[in-house]
Structures are given as C-alpha cells and as structure tokens.
Design an enzyme around this catalytic site. Sequence first.
Site, short mmCIF file in Angstrom:
data_model
loop_
_atom_site.label_atom_id
_atom_site.label_comp_id
_atom_site.label_asym_id
_atom_site.label_seq_id
_atom_site.Cartn_x
_atom_site.Cartn_y
_atom_site.Cartn_z
N SER A 98 9.79 -1.99 -0.46
CA SER A 98 9.46 -2.26 -1.86
C SER A 98 10.02 -1.16 -2.75
CB SER A 98 7.94 -2.36 -2.02
OG SER A 98 7.45 -3.41 -1.21
N ARG A 136 9.58 -1.62 11.06
CA ARG A 136 11.02 -1.68 10.82
C ARG A 136 11.79 -0.70 11.70
NH1 ARG A 136 10.62 -0.39 4.80
NH2 ARG A 136 9.01 0.82 5.83
N LYS A 188 -0.68 4.52 -2.91
CA LYS A 188 0.50 4.44 -3.78
C LYS A 188 0.10 4.21 -5.23
CE LYS A 188 3.12 2.52 0.02
NZ LYS A 188 3.65 1.31 0.63
N HIS A 215 8.63 -9.00 4.08
CA HIS A 215 7.22 -9.38 4.25
C HIS A 215 7.10 -10.88 4.56
CE1 HIS A 215 6.41 -5.83 1.34
NE2 HIS A 215 5.90 -5.46 2.50
N1 COA Z 1 10.21 -5.84 5.53
C1 COA Z 1 10.51 -5.06 4.50
N2 COA Z 1 9.75 -4.03 4.10
C2 COA Z 1 8.64 -3.80 4.81
C3 COA Z 1 8.27 -4.56 5.90
C4 COA Z 1 9.10 -5.62 6.26
N3 COA Z 1 8.81 -6.42 7.27
N4 COA Z 1 7.12 -4.08 6.39
C5 COA Z 1 6.78 -3.04 5.62
N5 COA Z 1 7.70 -2.87 4.68
C6 COA Z 1 7.72 -1.81 3.67
C7 COA Z 1 7.03 -2.20 2.41
O1 COA Z 1 7.91 -2.78 1.48
C8 COA Z 1 6.47 -0.88 1.94
O2 COA Z 1 7.46 -0.14 1.28
P1 COA Z 1 7.10 1.02 0.26
O3 COA Z 1 6.47 2.12 1.07
O4 COA Z 1 8.41 1.38 -0.28
O5 COA Z 1 6.12 0.46 -0.74
C9 COA Z 1 6.12 -0.20 3.25
O6 COA Z 1 7.02 -0.71 4.19
C10 COA Z 1 4.74 -0.50 3.73
O7 COA Z 1 4.03 -1.06 2.71
P2 COA Z 1 3.02 -2.26 2.82
O8 COA Z 1 3.41 -3.21 3.91
O9 COA Z 1 2.84 -2.81 1.46
O10 COA Z 1 1.75 -1.53 3.32
P3 COA Z 1 1.09 -0.22 2.81
O11 COA Z 1 1.50 0.83 3.76
O12 COA Z 1 1.33 0.01 1.38
O13 COA Z 1 -0.42 -0.63 3.01
C11 COA Z 1 -2.74 -0.40 3.45
C12 COA Z 1 -1.37 0.28 3.38
C13 COA Z 1 -3.07 -1.11 2.18
C14 COA Z 1 -2.72 -1.41 4.61
C15 COA Z 1 -3.74 0.73 3.76
O14 COA Z 1 -3.62 1.72 2.74
C16 COA Z 1 -5.18 0.23 3.78
O15 COA Z 1 -5.58 -0.35 4.76
N6 COA Z 1 -5.93 0.45 2.70
C17 COA Z 1 -7.34 0.06 2.62
C18 COA Z 1 -8.29 1.26 2.79
C19 COA Z 1 -8.48 1.59 4.24
O16 COA Z 1 -9.08 0.88 5.02
N7 COA Z 1 -7.94 2.75 4.63
C20 COA Z 1 -8.02 3.22 5.98
C21 COA Z 1 -6.94 2.57 6.80
S1 COA Z 1 -6.28 3.68 7.95
#
Ligand code: COA
Length: 164
Positions: free
Chosen positions: A133, A95, A46, A22
């Site tokens: 994560s 990724r 999550k 990140h």
């Molecule tokens: N390097 C390492 N890991 C990475 C990465 C990178 N560059 N980019 C993403 N990841 C991993 C993260 O560690 C995470 O791993 P995990 O699934 O094991 O936890 C995963 O990829 C993605 O997680 P993260 O980047 O934290 O995003 P998310 O997918 O959890 O976030 C939200 C989702 C919060 C953006 C989405 O749920 C949201 O927008 N919520 C608000 C409500 C809304 O508007 N919903 C409608 C949207 S469609």
Amino acid sequence: MDKNNKSIAIYPGTFDPLTNGHISIVRRALDIFDTVVLAIAIDTPKTPLFSLEERVEMAKTVFENKPRVIVESFSGLLVDYVEKKGAKVILRGLRAISDFEYEFQMALMNRRLKRDVHTLFMMTDYKWLFTSSSIIKETVNAGGDVQGLVPEPVWLKLKERFNL
Ligand code: COA
C-alpha cells in the site's frame, strides 16, 4: 467453523488502500473457506491516508459481487474480534522474507492471547511480490500510474486524493 459449520477466515489489515495483492489473497482463500471477512483495523500503528470510512467503502465496492466476502471494521484486539465472529483462523499474506519477522511476531502474540485462534499464511502471487500500500501511495503521489496494481475504484480514489 462457526455454529452453522461454515468455515470463516478473518483477513485483517489496514488496507490503506486495498491492492490487487490483497484481492488475490482473498480470491484464493475463497477456494478454502466458505466466507472471508476482510477486517479493516481501526486500531493500527500506521497513520492511514484514507479514513476508515473510505477504506471500508472502497473495499465494499470492490467485493460487491462476491457475497462470500464480508467487509467490516473492527477495533480492539484482533483475537477478540475473531472469537466474536465465531472464527478460528486469521489469514495473512506473505510476500518476502522481510514480511516474516513482523508476521511471526504478530502470529505469536495472537497465539499467546488466544491459543485456539490460528494464523494461516498464504504466499502472495509473484505478480504482487513488489507491491505494498505504501509504495502504491508513494508512486501516485509522485505522479505515477498504478493502474493494474490496484482495483479501479481505488485507482479513482487515489487520483482524486493526489489531484492527478
Ligand atoms: N499483496 C500486496 N501487498 C501486501 C500483501 C499482498 N498479498 N500482503 C500484505 N501487503 C502489504 C500491505 O499493502 C501493507 O503495506 P504497507 O505496510 O505499505 O501499508 C503491508 O503489506 C501489511 O499491511 P496490511 O495487510 O494492511 O496489514 P497491517 O500490517 O497494516 O495490519 C493489523 C496489522 C491491523 C492486522 C494489526 O495491527 C492488528 O491486528 N491490529 C489490531 C490490534 C491488535 O490485536 N494488536 C495485537 C496484534 S499482534
């Protein structure tokens, strides 16, 4: 661009916890945008290990010397938050092909909700291709060392949480 013509990218996620992958995305985005807002989601599908307060505190500590990085939490729809911040760009890291389907779905849903908010993807540096994560938490839970994959404050917090 916001009202002062400063470019802002909103980098949303659960960040449970923040990893070096990140951080790499944030660093590179700072070459393009004036400000990067790390937006930590309250509403996430999550079940996070760390509370919202812990996730925000860890991220604030990590970016304390980077004045162009703002750490905030948000609730409700991401696109509404983006608009409230005067931004037009949602930043996401990609990724592998496995990320694509979920990211594509989210990007299209967000575009359907607000057409003038754009999702920008940055390819993750190859060094972080295999990290997430979840795999970090799983490894520490089993007693593994993840130093170098997460920033120091996160590593300390993980050790504390898993009694290492
Ligand atoms: N390097 C390492 N890991 C990475 C990465 C990178 N560059 N980019 C993403 N990841 C991993 C993260 O560690 C995470 O791993 P995990 O699934 O094991 O936890 C995963 O990829 C993605 O997680 P993260 O980047 O934290 O995003 P998310 O997918 O959890 O976030 C939200 C989702 C919060 C953006 C989405 O749920 C949201 O927008 N919520 C608000 C409500 C809304 O508007 N919903 C409608 C949207 S469609």
